[in-house]
Design a protein around this motif. Structure first.
Motif, PDB file in Angstrom:
ATOM      1  N   ASN A  43    -113.231  96.205  79.073  1.00 12.98           N
ATOM      2  CA  ASN A  43    -112.724  95.045  78.341  1.00 12.98           C
ATOM      3  C   ASN A  43    -113.070  93.779  79.132  1.00 12.98           C
ATOM      4  OD1 ASN A  43    -110.857  92.876  77.646  1.00 12.98           O
ATOM      5  ND2 ASN A  43    -109.824  94.393  76.351  1.00 12.98           N
ATOM      6  N   PRO A  44    -113.822  92.831  78.538  1.00 17.64           N
ATOM      7  CA  PRO A  44    -114.240  91.633  79.292  1.00 17.64           C
ATOM      8  C   PRO A  44    -113.069  90.832  79.852  1.00 17.64           C
ATOM      9  CG  PRO A  44    -115.492  91.838  77.261  1.00 17.64           C
ATOM     10  CD  PRO A  44    -114.403  92.867  77.183  1.00 17.64           C
ATOM     11  N   ARG A  45    -111.987  90.706  79.101  1.00 19.75           N
ATOM     12  CA  ARG A  45    -110.834  89.937  79.577  1.00 19.75           C
ATOM     13  C   ARG A  45    -110.171  90.619  80.758  1.00 19.75           C
ATOM     14  NH1 ARG A  45    -106.609  89.034  75.500  1.00 19.75           N
ATOM     15  NH2 ARG A  45    -105.765  87.759  77.182  1.00 19.75           N
ATOM     16  N   VAL A  46    -110.064  91.930  80.689  1.00 18.48           N
ATOM     17  CA  VAL A  46    -109.473  92.680  81.797  1.00 18.48           C
ATOM     18  C   VAL A  46    -110.370  92.573  83.027  1.00 18.48           C
ATOM     19  CG1 VAL A  46    -108.831  94.984  82.616  1.00 18.48           C
ATOM     20  CG2 VAL A  46    -108.197  94.250  80.295  1.00 18.48           C
ATOM     21  N   ARG A  47    -111.681  92.664  82.826  1.00 16.27           N
ATOM     22  CA  ARG A  47    -112.610  92.575  83.956  1.00 16.27           C
ATOM     23  C   ARG A  47    -112.507  91.202  84.616  1.00 16.27           C
ATOM     24  NH1 ARG A  47    -116.652  94.513  81.640  1.00 16.27           N
ATOM     25  NH2 ARG A  47    -117.667  92.591  80.924  1.00 16.27           N
ATOM     26  N   ARG A  48    -112.420  90.163  83.806  1.00 15.14           N
ATOM     27  CA  ARG A  48    -112.295  88.820  84.387  1.00 15.14           C
ATOM     28  C   ARG A  48    -110.982  88.688  85.162  1.00 15.14           C
ATOM     29  NH1 ARG A  48    -112.402  82.987  81.131  1.00 15.14           N
ATOM     30  NH2 ARG A  48    -111.411  81.786  82.786  1.00 15.14           N
ATOM     31  N   ALA A  49    -109.897  89.223  84.612  1.00  7.32           N
ATOM     32  CA  ALA A  49    -108.606  89.174  85.302  1.00  7.32           C
ATOM     33  C   ALA A  49    -108.655  89.967  86.605  1.00  7.32           C
ATOM     34  CB  ALA A  49    -107.502  89.707  84.391  1.00  7.32           C
ATOM     35  N   LEU A  50    -109.368  91.089  86.605  1.00  5.98           N
ATOM     36  CA  LEU A  50    -109.518  91.888  87.828  1.00  5.98           C
ATOM     37  C   LEU A  50    -110.372  91.154  88.857  1.00  5.98           C
ATOM     38  CD1 LEU A  50    -109.933  95.434  86.268  1.00  5.98           C
ATOM     39  CD2 LEU A  50    -108.124  94.750  87.871  1.00  5.98           C
ATOM     40  N   TYR A  51    -111.364  90.401  88.401  1.00  4.24           N
ATOM     41  CA  TYR A  51    -112.142  89.573  89.320  1.00  4.24           C
ATOM     42  C   TYR A  51    -111.227  88.574  90.036  1.00  4.24           C
ATOM     43  CZ  TYR A  51    -117.131  90.709  88.561  1.00  4.24           C
ATOM     44  OH  TYR A  51    -118.373  91.302  88.570  1.00  4.24           O
ATOM     45  N   ALA A  52    -110.271  88.014  89.300  1.00  2.00           N
ATOM     46  CA  ALA A  52    -109.353  87.045  89.901  1.00  2.00           C
ATOM     47  C   ALA A  52    -108.509  87.693  90.987  1.00  2.00           C
ATOM     48  CB  ALA A  52    -108.464  86.433  88.823  1.00  2.00           C
ATOM     49  N   VAL A  53    -108.004  88.906  90.706  1.00  2.15           N
ATOM     50  CA  VAL A  53    -107.217  89.617  91.717  1.00  2.15           C
ATOM     51  C   VAL A  53    -108.109  90.007  92.896  1.00  2.15           C
ATOM     52  CG1 VAL A  53    -105.709  91.576  92.184  1.00  2.15           C
ATOM     53  CG2 VAL A  53    -105.640  90.480  89.950  1.00  2.15           C
ATOM     54  N   GLU A  54    -109.333  90.434  92.599  1.00  2.00           N
ATOM     55  CA  GLU A  54    -110.261  90.821  93.670  1.00  2.00           C
ATOM     56  C   GLU A  54    -110.560  89.636  94.589  1.00  2.00           C
ATOM     57  OE1 GLU A  54    -114.764  92.641  94.322  1.00  2.00           O
ATOM     58  OE2 GLU A  54    -113.956  92.451  92.294  1.00  2.00           O
ATOM     59  N   ALA A  55    -110.698  88.449  94.014  1.00  2.00           N
ATOM     60  CA  ALA A  55    -110.966  87.265  94.832  1.00  2.00           C
ATOM     61  C   ALA A  55    -109.824  87.038  95.824  1.00  2.00           C
ATOM     62  CB  ALA A  55    -111.154  86.046  93.939  1.00  2.00           C
ATOM     63  N   ASP A  56    -108.587  87.133  95.344  1.00  2.00           N
ATOM     64  CA  ASP A  56    -107.428  86.961  96.228  1.00  2.00           C
ATOM     65  C   ASP A  56    -107.345  88.097  97.249  1.00  2.00           C
ATOM     66  OD1 ASP A  56    -106.491  84.587  95.107  1.00  2.00           O
ATOM     67  OD2 ASP A  56    -105.301  85.630  93.597  1.00  2.00           O
ATOM     68  N   SER A  57    -107.604  89.313  96.786  1.00  2.00           N
ATOM     69  CA  SER A  57    -107.500  90.477  97.652  1.00  2.00           C
ATOM     70  C   SER A  57    -108.558  90.452  98.751  1.00  2.00           C
ATOM     71  CB  SER A  57    -107.623  91.754  96.811  1.00  2.00           C
ATOM     72  OG  SER A  57    -107.569  92.899  97.624  1.00  2.00           O
TER      73      SER A  57
END
Length: 387
Positions: A137-151
């Motif tokens: 899901n593109p929206r989920v992937r983008r949201a996971l990118y945001a968490v990955e950036a912080d992580s």
């Protein structure tokens, strides 16, 4: 696992609406607004322009508010377990769970040793990357990118701490990963913060102030349209880089630019906790110490070390710099007392910055190594190396 769109509700309140008032303005039921804020549903496409207008945000900013889902019950759930076994099934609830776990780890940073956090943070980061790589899901992937950036930013911070700021390669790799993920997530604040973290490695690890200034300026440029706090913090490190090379006028010019950012704060600046008067004073004190003006650094650092009592890693850095300022003025009795306080703080958190400054101050005390008070400090420093 329950969830809420906390920032969406905050934006509604900031715009002066109750749930009932916003529902009336939009021509919907109050329960509809409630379901949006509890992340049960989303506004229909035709309503979004009017909703954005009511909240005084752009369509893009509204989308970011809708994607920012926070878990309110963070116990491991069947949903999370299932997502790890079937990563293509990951949804925004799973993202919210991961985000909340990362937030809790981040809140522990100033109270726990980085070695105690590294294993849990590494496991979480691996889960985030795994789910992002397999999200459909593109929206989920983008949201996971945001968490990955912080992580990834947090991992770089921890790895550098655990190495006592000796390993520069691994942290830089994490920070570069964070910058890349932040660009995918269209998150300039996190991109700026990860870039700023790279400048820390250049300034304090590689001892390369020219590169440190360049990276800090890049961070300030990335942040200037979205975060006065990050802009100010970045400019503080520009100032410190100039101080390291003895450029007094350039340093003070950067400090003035950083101070101006306090007047530009806004309620949506999520980086505000990073940039406080205490942080400004801590870095200003450090600047004057690098400029060989310990008499100007001392009162600033003395005040700041008291104010940072609840942030032990930052306090250890302020105390270490205060000890150096006192030693360089020949105030040895006070310096000895501050050295013991510095070591107390470092023993508690093992923060790399405080640890390095404690040893730097210890080296400057070597000419008094035969004095009992200096021997006691040296013994405590040697004990730190054995822990």
């Amino acid at each position: 696992m329950a969830a809420k769109r906390i920032r969406l509700a905050q934006r509604r309140k900031a715009a002066g609406f109750t749930q009932e008032g916003l529902a009336e303005y939009l021509g919907v039921e109050r329960s509809t607004v409630g379901r949006w804020e509890s992340a049960d549903t989303e506004p229909q496409a035709w309503l979004r322009p009017k909703l954005a207008c009511a909240l005084k945000v752009s369509i893009q900013e509204l989308q970011a508010l809708l994607e920012d889902v926070t878990a309110t019950d963070v116990r491991p759930s069947e949903r999370m377990t299932y997502a790890l076994e079937n990563p293509a099934s990951a949804d925004l609830m799973v993202v919210a769970y991961l985000h909340e776990q990362l937030r809790k780890l981040d809140e522990s940073y100033d109270q726990e040793a980085s070695t105690a956090l590294l294993g849990r943070a590494g496991q979480l980061h691996g889960q985030v990357r795994f789910l992002r790589e397999n999200a459909t899901n593109p929206r989920v992937r983008r949201a996971l990118y945001a968490v990955e950036a912080d992580s990834a930013t947090f991992m770089g911070q921890l790895v550098w701490d655990v190495s006592q700021r000796r390993d520069h390669h691994a942290p830089i790799l994490y920070f570069k990963e964070a910058v890349d993920a932040a660009k995918h997530a269209h998150d300039p604040s996190t991109e700026a913060y990860a870039t700023l973290r790279m400048s820390f490695v250049a300034l304090y690890g590689e001892k390369n102030p020219t590169r440190g200034v360049r990276l800090a300026e890049q961070a300030a440029e990335a942040a200037k349209l979205v975060s006065p706090s990050l802009t100010g913090l970045s400019l503080l490190h520009v100032a410190e880089g100039y101080a390291m090379i003895g450029a007094l006028s350039e340093c003070e010019a950067a400090l003035k630019k950083a101070e101006i950012q306090f007047d530009r704060f806004h309620s949506d600046d999520i980086a505000a906790p990073y940039y406080t008067v205490n942080e400004f004073n801590r870095l200003a004190g450090s600047c004057y110490l690098f400029l060989d003006l310990p008499e100007r650094a001392e009162p600033i650092l003395r005040m700041t070390s008291r104010a940072l009592a609840s942030k032990k890693k930052s306090q250890a850095i302020a105390l270490g710099n205060l000890a150096l300022a006192l030693i360089r003025q020949g105030k040895l009795e006070e310096a000895a007392s501050v050295m013991h306080r510095t070591i107390d703080a470092v023993e508690l958190t093992r923060g790399g910055g405080g640890l390095n400054l404690a040893f730097s101050a210890g080296r400057e005390l070597r000419q008094w190594r035969h004095e009992p008070w200096a021997q006691e400090i040296n013994d405590r420093l040697l004990a730190l190396m054995a822990i």
